[in-house]
Design an enzyme around this catalytic site. Structure first.
Site, PDB file in Angstrom:
ATOM      1  N   GLY A   8       0.903  -1.084   0.000  1.00  0.00           N
ATOM      2  CA  GLY A   8       0.112   0.002  -0.066  1.00  0.00           C
ATOM      3  C   GLY A   8       0.884   1.160  -0.139  1.00  0.00           C
ATOM      4  N   ALA A  35      -1.244  -1.301  -5.823  1.00  0.00           N
ATOM      5  CA  ALA A  35      -1.945  -1.549  -7.250  1.00  0.00           C
ATOM      6  C   ALA A  35      -2.289  -0.792  -8.032  1.00  0.00           C
ATOM      7  CB  ALA A  35      -3.359  -1.865  -6.455  1.00  0.00           C
ATOM      8  N   CYS A 159     -16.100   5.810   8.402  1.00  0.00           N
ATOM      9  CA  CYS A 159     -15.299   7.191   8.274  1.00  0.00           C
ATOM     10  C   CYS A 159     -16.562   8.233   7.676  1.00  0.00           C
ATOM     11  CB  CYS A 159     -14.508   6.990   7.101  1.00  0.00           C
ATOM     12  SG  CYS A 159     -13.570   8.080   6.483  1.00  0.00           S
ATOM     13  N   GLY A 320      -5.886  10.673  10.774  1.00  0.00           N
ATOM     14  CA  GLY A 320      -4.588  10.761  10.312  1.00  0.00           C
ATOM     15  C   GLY A 320      -3.408  10.725  11.271  1.00  0.00           C
ATOM     16  N   CYS A 353      -8.865  15.590  13.817  1.00  0.00           N
ATOM     17  CA  CYS A 353      -9.350  16.007  12.366  1.00  0.00           C
ATOM     18  C   CYS A 353      -9.454  17.177  12.173  1.00  0.00           C
ATOM     19  CB  CYS A 353     -10.629  15.178  12.282  1.00  0.00           C
ATOM     20  SG  CYS A 353     -11.324  15.203  10.710  1.00  0.00           S
TER      21      CYS A 353
END
Length: 423
Positions: A8, A35, A159, A320, A353
């Site tokens: 990732g 990917a 989320c 984060g 956040c």
């Protein structure tokens, strides 16, 4: 010599690669497998979806930046993880051996759990830049013939912040276009109340966000279990506090963005003993797999229990700052293992956040994420909107320059007037 493979290349994987490269000497190899061949700054996707950013603004090719730091890059999907044999099978048929594996894949988007949901069906998404591009195209067509809008989150979503952001961003964009009066808006969410955020609320988030919705003429349905989406109609079962059916809704819409529930990606979820039933990696306090001690994981793909039981299932977000501290703990623990030292570093489950609201914003701090908390703080102001724009620029700069400095401790915490948090 150890070979560390990072699966990732998002907001967890890229910083992990840079931090490992700085921490370990050149005899140890680091390879990032992703990917796709580009980095995308996912927090900016709500802006892309209304044309406030372009794809080019929030993406860049990964390979040249990693290779400049002596980090190998493989742009391939991983089809299988042989955790016993320490080997990955890639989509092109090749295999990649590792000594340590760091899983930072993010989630698989579970649109299939609600019939008719998702960008290949009747609702849009901002979870990936491809989806945001498609949402922007649909939004432009919508502007030619506006009508009802539904924004929110599906059952078992975790989320919720981006859904609130997108609701306020679309509201502001329509105001600027002088079209807001033509667009009834409804926020449909699995949360038990507005401002729950998967965290049991933070400070005055309930009253403040309800007030903002009222001031901007945004209706809402909470404890909402979306059961099916048809072209132009969303079927919603509203539950009561005890989990019984309160009301059935059939909501008409011309444009809808609904955040899905998450699952673990297939290659990770299929490894026996690695994950919980939804495919999230089971980790110990050191970010290490409970079964495979040379596998570590950080970010949305790790298993974290919900903050509380809710009438419609909701998950806990991984913000984060939490991801940043998870990554730093992993890097230190791998370095210690290589050096023959005991593993002692831990991440934090503190939630911080910055959420954009179009022309203003909201910031929250929940320390720790699961109540009771030492800090439980929610504030609004135009400074948050400015801070999020600056944070976007700074994070993209950091990913291109290969800096390993902790962004949240240096930038976000100071913008909130907090010097440092204990982990």
């Amino acid at each position: 010599m150890a070979h560390i493979v990072i699966l990732g290349a998002g907001t967890g994987g890229m910083p992990a690669a840079y931090e490992l490269r700085e921490k370990l000497d050149g005899s140890h190899r680091i390879t990032v497998v992703n990917a796709v061949d580009y980095f995308q700054f996912v927090p900016s996707n709500p802006w892309v979806a209304v044309g406030w950013r372009s794809r080019e603004d929030i993406t860049f090719p990964i390979r040249p930046y990693l290779e400049k730091k002596g980090i190998a890059f493989v742009a391939q999907r991983v089809d299988r993880i042989d955790a016993e044999g320490n080997r990955l099978s890639l989509a092109d048929g090749t295999e990649l051996a590792y000594d340590y594996l760091v899983i930072c894949t993010g989630p698989k988007l579970a649109f299939d759990e609600v019939p008719g949901a998702g960008p290949e069906a009747h609702t849009h998404s901002i979870c990936a830049v491809d989806h945001a591009d498609k949402t922007w195209a649909a939004y432009q067509a919508f502007l030619e013939n506006p009508g009802p809008v539904i924004i929110g989150a599906m059952p078992a979503a975790s989320c919720f912040g981006p859904a609130y952001e997108f609701a306020f961003i679309i509201n502001r964009d329509l105001q600027k276009r002088k079209l807001r009066h033509k667009v009834p808006m409804t926020f449909v969410t699995s949360e038990p109340y507005i401002g729950h955020l998967g965290l049991g609320g933070v400070g005055d988030s309930k009253s403040m966000l309800e007030s903002d919705f009222r001031n901007h003429h945004i209706q809402w349905i909470t404890n909402a279990k979306v059961t099916q989406v048809e072209d132009g109609t969303m079927h919603v079962t509203e539950m009561d506090e005890m989990g019984g059916i309160k009301k059935e809704h059939q909501l008409a819409f011309k444009f809808s963005m609904m955040l899905p529930a998450f699952r673990g990606v297939d290659a990770v979820a299929q490894v026996e003993g690695l994950c919980n039933p939804r495919g999230f990696v089971l980790i110990d306090e050191y970010q290490r797999s409970k079964k495979y001690h040379n596998i570590f994981s950080a970010g949305v793909c790790v298993a974290i229990p919900p903050v509380e039981a809710t009438p419609v299932p909701t998950g806990a977000p991984k913000t984060g700052y939490m991801i940043e501290t998870m990554v730093t703990a992993i890097v230190q623990n791998i370095a210690d293992e290589i050096a023959g030292k005991p593993v002692i570093s831990k991440g934090t489950w503190n939630a911080i956040c910055l959420a954009d609201m179009g022309d203003t914003g909201a910031a929250f701090v929940a320390l720790p994420q699961i109540p009771p908390r030492n800090v439980n703080w929610f504030k609004k102001g135009k400074w948050v909107h400015v801070a999020k724009i600056a944070f976007e620029k700074y994070f993209m700069y950091k990913m291109k320059t290969g800096s390993s400095e902790p962004i949240y401790e240096k930038y976000v915490l100071k913008s909130l007037g907090i010097e440092r948090l204990e982990r």
